[in-house]
Design a protein around this motif. Structure first.
Motif, PDB file in Angstrom:
ATOM      1  N   PHE A   5     -12.072   4.470  -5.659  1.00  0.00           N
ATOM      2  CA  PHE A   5     -11.841   3.453  -4.641  1.00  0.00           C
ATOM      3  C   PHE A   5     -13.186   2.861  -4.228  1.00  0.00           C
ATOM      4  O   PHE A   5     -14.202   3.555  -4.236  1.00  0.00           O
ATOM      5  CB  PHE A   5     -11.160   4.059  -3.408  1.00  0.00           C
ATOM      6  N   SER A   7     -15.147   1.071  -1.117  1.00  0.00           N
ATOM      7  CA  SER A   7     -15.150   0.745   0.307  1.00  0.00           C
ATOM      8  C   SER A   7     -16.145  -0.375   0.558  1.00  0.00           C
ATOM      9  O   SER A   7     -17.346  -0.223   0.324  1.00  0.00           O
ATOM     10  CB  SER A   7     -15.529   1.974   1.139  1.00  0.00           C
ATOM     11  N   ASP A  69     -13.263   5.457   6.587  1.00  0.00           N
ATOM     12  CA  ASP A  69     -12.560   5.113   5.349  1.00  0.00           C
ATOM     13  C   ASP A  69     -12.237   6.366   4.544  1.00  0.00           C
ATOM     14  O   ASP A  69     -11.107   6.552   4.073  1.00  0.00           O
ATOM     15  CB  ASP A  69     -13.414   4.166   4.496  1.00  0.00           C
ATOM     16  N   LEU A  73      -8.473   8.097   3.834  1.00  0.00           N
ATOM     17  CA  LEU A  73      -8.015   8.336   2.466  1.00  0.00           C
ATOM     18  C   LEU A  73      -7.585   9.793   2.279  1.00  0.00           C
ATOM     19  O   LEU A  73      -6.581  10.083   1.618  1.00  0.00           O
ATOM     20  CB  LEU A  73      -9.138   7.989   1.485  1.00  0.00           C
ATOM     21  N   GLN A  76      -4.235  10.315   4.172  1.00  0.00           N
ATOM     22  CA  GLN A  76      -3.136   9.682   3.441  1.00  0.00           C
ATOM     23  C   GLN A  76      -2.685  10.541   2.258  1.00  0.00           C
ATOM     24  O   GLN A  76      -1.505  10.565   1.907  1.00  0.00           O
ATOM     25  CB  GLN A  76      -3.571   8.298   2.944  1.00  0.00           C
ATOM     26  N   ILE A 129      -5.914   1.927   4.524  1.00  0.00           N
ATOM     27  CA  ILE A 129      -5.297   2.456   3.311  1.00  0.00           C
ATOM     28  C   ILE A 129      -4.958   1.331   2.336  1.00  0.00           C
ATOM     29  O   ILE A 129      -5.234   1.436   1.122  1.00  0.00           O
ATOM     30  CB  ILE A 129      -4.027   3.262   3.647  1.00  0.00           C
ATOM     31  N   LEU A 132      -8.161  -0.071   0.686  1.00  0.00           N
ATOM     32  CA  LEU A 132      -8.714   0.827  -0.320  1.00  0.00           C
ATOM     33  C   LEU A 132      -7.834   0.893  -1.568  1.00  0.00           C
ATOM     34  O   LEU A 132      -8.332   0.904  -2.704  1.00  0.00           O
ATOM     35  CB  LEU A 132      -8.898   2.231   0.262  1.00  0.00           C
ATOM     36  N   ASN A 133      -6.513   0.907  -1.371  1.00  0.00           N
ATOM     37  CA  ASN A 133      -5.606   0.987  -2.519  1.00  0.00           C
ATOM     38  C   ASN A 133      -5.687  -0.237  -3.424  1.00  0.00           C
ATOM     39  O   ASN A 133      -5.425  -0.146  -4.629  1.00  0.00           O
ATOM     40  CB  ASN A 133      -4.166   1.185  -2.040  1.00  0.00           C
ATOM     41  N   LYS A 136      -8.168   0.513  -6.119  1.00  0.00           N
ATOM     42  CA  LYS A 136      -7.939   1.766  -6.860  1.00  0.00           C
ATOM     43  C   LYS A 136      -8.005   1.566  -8.369  1.00  0.00           C
ATOM     44  O   LYS A 136      -7.381   0.664  -8.920  1.00  0.00           O
ATOM     45  CB  LYS A 136      -6.579   2.350  -6.472  1.00  0.00           C
TER      46      LYS A 136
END
Length: 208
Positions: A5, A7, A69, A73, A76, A129, A132-133, A136
């Motif tokens: 990921f 950031s 961040d 993560l 989650q 989330i 960041l996703n 991915k």
């Protein structure tokens, strides 16, 4: 498979990553980098999330927004933690992780509890989330090869730094010698001039 990921809350952007399962976590523990910071939900099962520090950065200088961040993560990716409010996330440098043969797969301890930091996450932040996703990326990684490449590059960098330092020392020594020779030559010239003036006065007296 490792999940990466990005950031973007810091500049340059930071790299966050985690293993697909507890078996990959074992490889991340074994072949982690000295620059890696490990994150995990405290006292609850969760993914092992890592933050790779940039050059010159330390665990003490990580911006709070970046810690947030990483912690979001981790939360989650915890079956229990993602449903809880006021979750504590523990984080420490990879070098502080302590693994013994008697520990179960994915289980970890610490060399120093004092070197472990905590950050409380009050609730899940979907904005973080989702951001960041979107970044991915999944990759198959040879953990050992990556670590060996990293160490090889570090050794080469240290060699180059040492070489530059030795060259600088050599140049400084040459300059010091040159300056010493110049001072010696200047003193010699002064003594020669003084002797010449004295001799000239003596000749004049003899002539008279």
């Amino acid at each position: 498979m490792v999940f990466y990921f990005t950031s973007s809350v810091v500049d340059p952007p930071a790299l966050l990553f985690m293993g697909r399962d507890k078996y990959e976590n074992e490889d991340l523990i074994k072949y982690g980098w000295p620059e890696d910071v490990w994150f995990h939900v405290d006292k609850v099962s969760s993914a092992h999330v890592y933050l790779r520090l940039s050059e010159g950065q330390t665990i003490e200088t990580i911006p709070k927004v970046l810690v947030e961040d990483a912690c979001q993560l981790v939360k989650q990716n915890s079956i229990e933690g993602c449903k809880m409010n006021d979750v504590d996330i523990v984080y420490t440098m990879w070098s502080n992780l302590h693994k013994t043969e008697s520990m179960e797969v994915g289980q970890i301890g610490f060399h120093s509890q004092k070197a472990v930091k905590k950050f409380r996450v009050p609730k899940k932040d979907n904005t973080v989330i989702n951001r960041l996703n979107k970044t991915k990326v999944e990759k198959e990684v040879d953990f050992r090869a990556e670590r060996e490449t990293r160490d090889r590059n570090e050794r080469e960098s240290k060699k180059q730094q040492f070489k530059k330092l030795e060259e600088a020392k050599k140049l400084e020594e040459q300059q010091r010698k040159a300056e010493a020779e110049m001072r010696s030559y200047s003193n010699l010239m002064k003594e020669t001039n003084m002797k010449s003036n004295k001799d000239g006065g003596s000749d004049s007296d003899d002539f008279m």
